[in-house]
Design an enzyme around this catalytic site. Structure first.
Site, PDB file in Angstrom:
ATOM      1  N   ARG A   1       0.822  -1.212   0.000  1.00  0.00           N
ATOM      2  CA  ARG A   1       0.000   0.000   0.000  1.00  0.00           C
ATOM      3  C   ARG A   1       0.860   1.269   0.000  1.00  0.00           C
ATOM      4  O   ARG A   1       0.543   2.260  -0.643  1.00  0.00           O
ATOM      5  CB  ARG A   1      -0.931   0.010   1.217  1.00  0.00           C
ATOM      6  CG  ARG A   1      -1.892   1.184   1.155  1.00  0.00           C
ATOM      7  CD  ARG A   1      -2.899   1.151   2.254  1.00  0.00           C
ATOM      8  NE  ARG A   1      -2.329   1.687   3.484  1.00  0.00           N
ATOM      9  CZ  ARG A   1      -3.047   1.922   4.578  1.00  0.00           C
ATOM     10  NH1 ARG A   1      -4.322   1.650   4.607  1.00  0.00           N
ATOM     11  NH2 ARG A   1      -2.484   2.406   5.660  1.00  0.00           N
TER      12      ARG A   1
ATOM     13  N   MET B   1     -12.112   5.287  -2.853  1.00  0.00           N
ATOM     14  CA  MET B   1     -12.517   4.178  -1.973  1.00  0.00           C
ATOM     15  C   MET B   1     -11.344   3.462  -1.298  1.00  0.00           C
ATOM     16  O   MET B   1     -11.416   2.266  -1.036  1.00  0.00           O
ATOM     17  CB  MET B   1     -13.370   3.178  -2.756  1.00  0.00           C
ATOM     18  CG  MET B   1     -14.641   3.778  -3.355  1.00  0.00           C
ATOM     19  SD  MET B   1     -15.665   4.666  -2.157  1.00  0.00           S
ATOM     20  CE  MET B   1     -16.418   3.287  -1.321  1.00  0.00           C
TER      21      MET B   1
ATOM     22  N   GLU C   1      -6.344  10.609  10.586  1.00  0.00           N
ATOM     23  CA  GLU C   1      -5.892   9.218  10.443  1.00  0.00           C
ATOM     24  C   GLU C   1      -6.987   8.181  10.660  1.00  0.00           C
ATOM     25  O   GLU C   1      -6.790   7.001  10.427  1.00  0.00           O
ATOM     26  CB  GLU C   1      -4.703   8.975  11.383  1.00  0.00           C
ATOM     27  CG  GLU C   1      -3.471   9.714  10.893  1.00  0.00           C
ATOM     28  CD  GLU C   1      -2.338   9.705  11.894  1.00  0.00           C
ATOM     29  OE1 GLU C   1      -2.242   8.747  12.690  1.00  0.00           O
ATOM     30  OE2 GLU C   1      -1.543  10.658  11.872  1.00  0.00           O
TER      31      GLU C   1
ATOM     32  N   HIS D   1     -18.577  12.545   2.723  1.00  0.00           N
ATOM     33  CA  HIS D   1     -19.160  11.288   3.182  1.00  0.00           C
ATOM     34  C   HIS D   1     -20.681  11.404   3.124  1.00  0.00           C
ATOM     35  O   HIS D   1     -21.240  12.409   3.576  1.00  0.00           O
ATOM     36  CB  HIS D   1     -18.700  10.993   4.614  1.00  0.00           C
ATOM     37  CG  HIS D   1     -19.215   9.690   5.120  1.00  0.00           C
ATOM     38  ND1 HIS D   1     -18.739   8.483   4.645  1.00  0.00           N
ATOM     39  CD2 HIS D   1     -20.197   9.399   6.011  1.00  0.00           C
ATOM     40  CE1 HIS D   1     -19.402   7.499   5.244  1.00  0.00           C
ATOM     41  NE2 HIS D   1     -20.289   8.026   6.065  1.00  0.00           N
TER      42      HIS D   1
HETATM   43  C1  GRF Z   1     -20.432   9.871  -2.956  1.00  0.00           C
HETATM   44  O1  GRF Z   1     -21.650   9.446  -2.441  1.00  0.00           O
HETATM   45  C2  GRF Z   1     -19.506  10.289  -1.855  1.00  0.00           C
HETATM   46  O2  GRF Z   1     -20.165  10.847  -0.761  1.00  0.00           O
HETATM   47  C3  GRF Z   1     -18.858   8.999  -1.461  1.00  0.00           C
HETATM   48  O3  GRF Z   1     -18.696   8.298  -2.669  1.00  0.00           O
HETATM   49  C4  GRF Z   1     -19.659   8.729  -3.610  1.00  0.00           C
HETATM   50  C5  GRF Z   1     -18.911   9.163  -4.826  1.00  0.00           C
HETATM   51  O4  GRF Z   1     -19.781   9.499  -5.891  1.00  0.00           O
HETATM   52  N1  GRF Z   1     -17.638   9.226  -0.737  1.00  0.00           N
HETATM   53  P1  GRF Z   1     -19.206  10.194  -7.192  1.00  0.00           P
HETATM   54  O5  GRF Z   1     -18.103   9.292  -7.719  1.00  0.00           O
HETATM   55  O6  GRF Z   1     -18.706  11.554  -6.819  1.00  0.00           O
HETATM   56  O7  GRF Z   1     -20.358  10.249  -8.144  1.00  0.00           O
END
Ligand code: GRF
Length: 211
Positions: free
Chosen positions: A74, A99, A151, A118
């Site tokens: 990583r 992600m 973190e 989020h």
């Molecule tokens: C969004 O719902 C964001 O809050 C989450 O991941 C999703 C990403 O959507 N962290 P996009 O790729 O911006 O359409």
């Protein structure tokens, strides 16, 4: 700490994505419309097929894939991302549907200079299944949160939040769509506040300074 002192200096944004990139699109639009004193220098995705890369290309923004699968460690993956960001002189990192959890070294390097969005009202429903978790808990209100990255997972100081009603017949998809509309408003807003030098971090609290 006031995190930006020179209000006239343009921020150089680096946006990290993993998927479709609708938040990226809303930020591209807000920067293009001239409301944000910044330029998006680079969009980095951890997967070749992330549609966010296409959106960046369509907007004439440098799009780079740092493929997670081609690294066994990583740390090497994160160093490769950091190298791309440094090459482009990035001063503010925007996580927009990225992600991957970033490690300590990366987070420390960009402390106070990295934001995430989020799809829940933090500190509720952290993690990757925020909509599902909100629905199964039975909350009547959910929403979205823009926060600085620390973190922990979705634990950093909160910059802006927006609440959204949860309806009795909501599915994950309908709730996500209602929240996403708000995400597209508050992420550009939070970035603008940063770029205008209007954010002050005091421990867990982020104060929004008057203009
Ligand atoms: C969004 O719902 C964001 O809050 C989450 O991941 C999703 C990403 O959507 N962290 P996009 O790729 O911006 O359409």
């Amino acid at each position: 700490m006031i995190i930006k002192r020179d209000k006239d200096k343009k921020e150089i944004l680096g946006v990290l994505c993993s998927g479709r990139g609708t938040n990226l699109e809303s930020i591209i639009k807000a920067v293009k419309d001239g409301g944000i004193n910044a330029e998006i220098a680079v969009v980095v995705a951890d997967k070749k097929d992330a549609f966010a890369l296409k959106r960046a290309e369509n907007a004439g923004i440098k799009a780079v894939c740092v493929d997670y699968k081609s690294f066994s460690q990583r740390e090497d993956f994160e160093n490769a991302i950091m190298e791309e960001l440094k090459k482009c002189g990035v001063t503010l990192i925007i996580l927009a549907g990225f992600m991957r959890i970033l490690g300590k070294n990366f987070v420390r390097e960009y402390s106070g200079r990295m934001m995430n969005i989020h799809p829940a009202l933090l500190p509720s429903f952290v993690g990757a299944h925020a909509h599902r978790d909100a629905l199964s808990y039975g909350v009547k209100v959910s929403g979205c949160t823009v926060h600085f990255v620390d973190e922990g997972m979705d634990t950093g100081p909160i910059i802006v939040q927006s609440a959204v009603p949860v309806k009795d017949d909501d599915t994950e998809e309908t709730l996500a769509a209602r929240i996403l509309e708000e995400e597209h408003k508050i992420y550009p807003k939070a970035i603008k506040l940063y770029c205008d030098g209007r954010l002050k971090i005091d421990g867990r609290k982020v104060e929004i300074l008057d203009e």
